[in-house]
Design a protein around this motif. Structure first.
Motif, mmCIF file in Angstrom:
data_model
loop_
_atom_site.group_PDB
_atom_site.id
_atom_site.type_symbol
_atom_site.label_atom_id
_atom_site.label_comp_id
_atom_site.label_asym_id
_atom_site.label_seq_id
_atom_site.Cartn_x
_atom_site.Cartn_y
_atom_site.Cartn_z
ATOM 1 N N ALA A 41 0.827 -1.213 0.000
ATOM 2 C CA ALA A 41 0.000 0.000 0.000
ATOM 3 C C ALA A 41 0.858 1.258 0.000
ATOM 4 O O ALA A 41 1.831 1.363 0.745
ATOM 5 C CB ALA A 41 -0.914 -0.006 1.213
ATOM 6 N N ARG A 44 -3.802 4.833 1.452
ATOM 7 C CA ARG A 44 -5.075 4.252 1.877
ATOM 8 C C ARG A 44 -5.947 5.363 2.451
ATOM 9 O O ARG A 44 -5.724 5.818 3.562
ATOM 10 C CB ARG A 44 -4.865 3.148 2.912
ATOM 11 C CG ARG A 44 -4.330 1.858 2.319
ATOM 12 C CD ARG A 44 -4.263 0.766 3.358
ATOM 13 N NE ARG A 44 -3.897 -0.513 2.784
ATOM 14 C CZ ARG A 44 -3.714 -1.625 3.485
ATOM 15 N NH1 ARG A 44 -3.859 -1.596 4.807
ATOM 16 N NH2 ARG A 44 -3.381 -2.754 2.880
ATOM 17 N N THR A 74 -6.866 0.230 -7.716
ATOM 18 C CA THR A 74 -7.781 -0.836 -7.320
ATOM 19 C C THR A 74 -8.934 -0.910 -8.316
ATOM 20 O O THR A 74 -9.264 0.074 -8.980
ATOM 21 C CB THR A 74 -8.349 -0.592 -5.919
ATOM 22 O OG1 THR A 74 -9.056 0.647 -5.907
ATOM 23 C CG2 THR A 74 -7.240 -0.560 -4.874
ATOM 24 N N ILE A 96 -12.006 2.863 -1.117
ATOM 25 C CA ILE A 96 -11.062 1.872 -1.630
ATOM 26 C C ILE A 96 -10.753 2.103 -3.107
ATOM 27 O O ILE A 96 -9.656 1.799 -3.582
ATOM 28 C CB ILE A 96 -11.585 0.447 -1.364
ATOM 29 C CG1 ILE A 96 -11.485 0.171 0.137
ATOM 30 C CG2 ILE A 96 -10.801 -0.600 -2.149
ATOM 31 C CD1 ILE A 96 -11.943 -1.167 0.576
ATOM 32 N N TRP A 99 -7.600 4.040 -3.294
ATOM 33 C CA TRP A 99 -6.368 3.498 -2.727
ATOM 34 C C TRP A 99 -5.336 3.274 -3.829
ATOM 35 O O TRP A 99 -5.682 2.949 -4.970
ATOM 36 C CB TRP A 99 -6.646 2.192 -1.988
ATOM 37 C CG TRP A 99 -7.365 2.376 -0.678
ATOM 38 C CD1 TRP A 99 -7.984 3.506 -0.231
ATOM 39 C CD2 TRP A 99 -7.545 1.398 0.340
ATOM 40 N NE1 TRP A 99 -8.545 3.289 1.005
ATOM 41 C CE2 TRP A 99 -8.281 2.006 1.386
ATOM 42 C CE3 TRP A 99 -7.162 0.075 0.481
ATOM 43 C CZ2 TRP A 99 -8.644 1.324 2.549
ATOM 44 C CZ3 TRP A 99 -7.513 -0.616 1.643
ATOM 45 C CH2 TRP A 99 -8.240 0.010 2.667
ATOM 46 N N TYR A 101 -1.340 1.439 -4.740
ATOM 47 C CA TYR A 101 -0.377 0.416 -4.331
ATOM 48 C C TYR A 101 0.856 0.422 -5.221
ATOM 49 O O TYR A 101 0.790 0.837 -6.389
ATOM 50 C CB TYR A 101 -1.014 -0.974 -4.430
ATOM 51 C CG TYR A 101 -1.980 -1.325 -3.326
ATOM 52 C CD1 TYR A 101 -1.575 -2.109 -2.254
ATOM 53 C CD2 TYR A 101 -3.291 -0.887 -3.365
ATOM 54 C CE1 TYR A 101 -2.456 -2.447 -1.234
ATOM 55 C CE2 TYR A 101 -4.186 -1.208 -2.358
ATOM 56 C CZ TYR A 101 -3.762 -1.993 -1.297
ATOM 57 O OH TYR A 101 -4.634 -2.319 -0.302
#
Length: 388
Positions: A41, A44, A74, A96, A99, A101
């Motif tokens: 991550a 977030r 995501t 989400i 988010w 990554y």
């Protein structure tokens, strides 16, 4: 134990085998070795607390599944379970989707990480113990009516409990356990089972949920001496519910769900003696999975329009469909594919996809059976292997 002479013969055999003219080179062997690095991550974003819920002091939780794409974003976010408030679900989905990554890597190349789930808790900053007076009054009346089997009072209070909107997070556990008792009284096993599942998730917070998930995935059956008093109390609270859930799963022959529940029971067993009881049950389930029996699981699509299941075998099919199923989303660690159930009803997932979860989407209330087939029943002329 391998004796010295036998071991020497084995070494000689391997030496000869790798010196044959057709033997693979070191370079070709290296190419076959797959190295996976999980996504990490970067950002977030916490979900927003709906203003009207904050004013009311309403609390809740949402468990979400999602895919991390090769670009770090995501996608394919869906609700697995929740305490019931739709605005919490909406805010969880919205958060989400933002988010970010560092993507998963396979041999240094970015790939999808398809099996991710997280629990998001919506709680007021100041932790509130107990339940509200309004809920406590309703709960006491409902439980009393159930204990006394007072049919008139039960049927009067059940709709009130079912429609009750959770305010204090702790109310979730008691609401769902009492509704499970109600459906047991009514003889509705499916709804009893559904409420027991919701009660398990309601009996813990996000931090303990992660800890329980970690212990479950490792098959950890160590006693809880290192746990805090609060954690031991939480474990004791959900242990009885898990046991009731397991009894239904064993009675229904739901092997995958029973195995998952046994692993959770091992994680919350307070002593090795109690853990050994569930360990024997786990071994029995493992032996059944390894057998030539067909694994049959009866299923019902929930009110979010999905049914989820961890696959134990790579060959599966759907039968006895009563209602409408749209698609099945197969999510493995680094592989994913969505199939239309109208196109075919039997699939063979490649073995190298490892552990896979199914998310079956369809009309709420649709009933069907999932069959997981042993290799001896796999029909290669009818079963297609799919790859991304």
């Amino acid at each position: 134990m391998v004796h010295f002479k036998t071991k020497n013969l084995l070494i000689i055999f391997l030496f000869c085998a790798f010196n044959l003219s057709a033997a693979p080179t070191a370079e070709s062997i290296a190419k076959e070795i797959t190295t996976i690095t999980n996504a990490k991550a970067l950002k977030r974003v916490p979900p927003k607390y709906p203003v009207e819920y904050a004013k009311q002091g309403a609390e809740g939780w949402v468990i979400v599944s999602y895919v991390v794409e090769p670009d770090g974003n995501t996608s394919n976010v869906l609700i697995e379970r929740s305490s019931g408030r739709k605005r919490f679900e909406k805010e969880a989905l919205r958060a989400i989707k933002d988010w970010k990554y560092n993507p998963a890597l396979e041999n240094g190349e970015p790939v999808q990480q398809c099996r991710n789930n997280v629990r998001l808790d919506f709680r007021m900053k100041k932790e509130r113990a107990g339940v509200s007076r309004k809920f406590l009054s309703l709960y006491k009346k409902f439980v009393s009516a159930l204990n006394e089997k007072d049919a008139e009072r039960i049927e009067k209070l059940a709709p009130q409990m079912k429609s009750y909107k959770i305010f204090v997070a702790n109310e979730s556990f008691f609401k769902f356990t009492s509704m499970a008792d109600y459906y047991e009284y009514k003889g509705d096993i499916e709804k009893q089972y559904s409420n027991l599942g919701l009660a398990v998730h309601s009996g813990v917070d996000a931090k303990f949920y992660r800890k329980l998930s970690d212990k479950t995935s490792k098959g950890d059956s160590e006693p809880q001496e290192a746990w805090s008093t609060k954690e031991r109390n939480k474990a004791q609270q959900i242990r009885t519910v898990l046991h009731r859930k397991l009894m239904i799963e064993l009675d229904k022959g739901s092997v995958s769900h029973a195995l998952n529940t046994v692993n959770k029971l091992l994680a919350v067993s307070p002593t090795k003696e109690i853990g050994s009881i569930y360990q024997r049950q786990k071994e029995s389930l493992d032996n059944f999975i390894a057998s030539e029996h067909v694994l049959s699981t009866k299923a019902t699509v929930n009110n979010n329009g999905i049914w989820q299941h961890q696959l134990l075998r790579s060959d599966f099919s759907f039968t006895e469909i009563q209602g409408k199923l749209d698609s099945v989303d197969v999510r493995c660690q680094n592989k994913r594919h969505v199939f239309s159930i109208n196109e075919q009803t039997q699939w063979k997932i490649p073995e190298n996809w490892k552990t896979c979860h199914l998310y079956v989407k369809g009309k709420e209330g649709t009933e069907f059976s999932l069959l997981e087939l042993p290799r001896s029943l796999s029909n290669d002329t009818k079963v297609a292997a799919h790859k991304n």
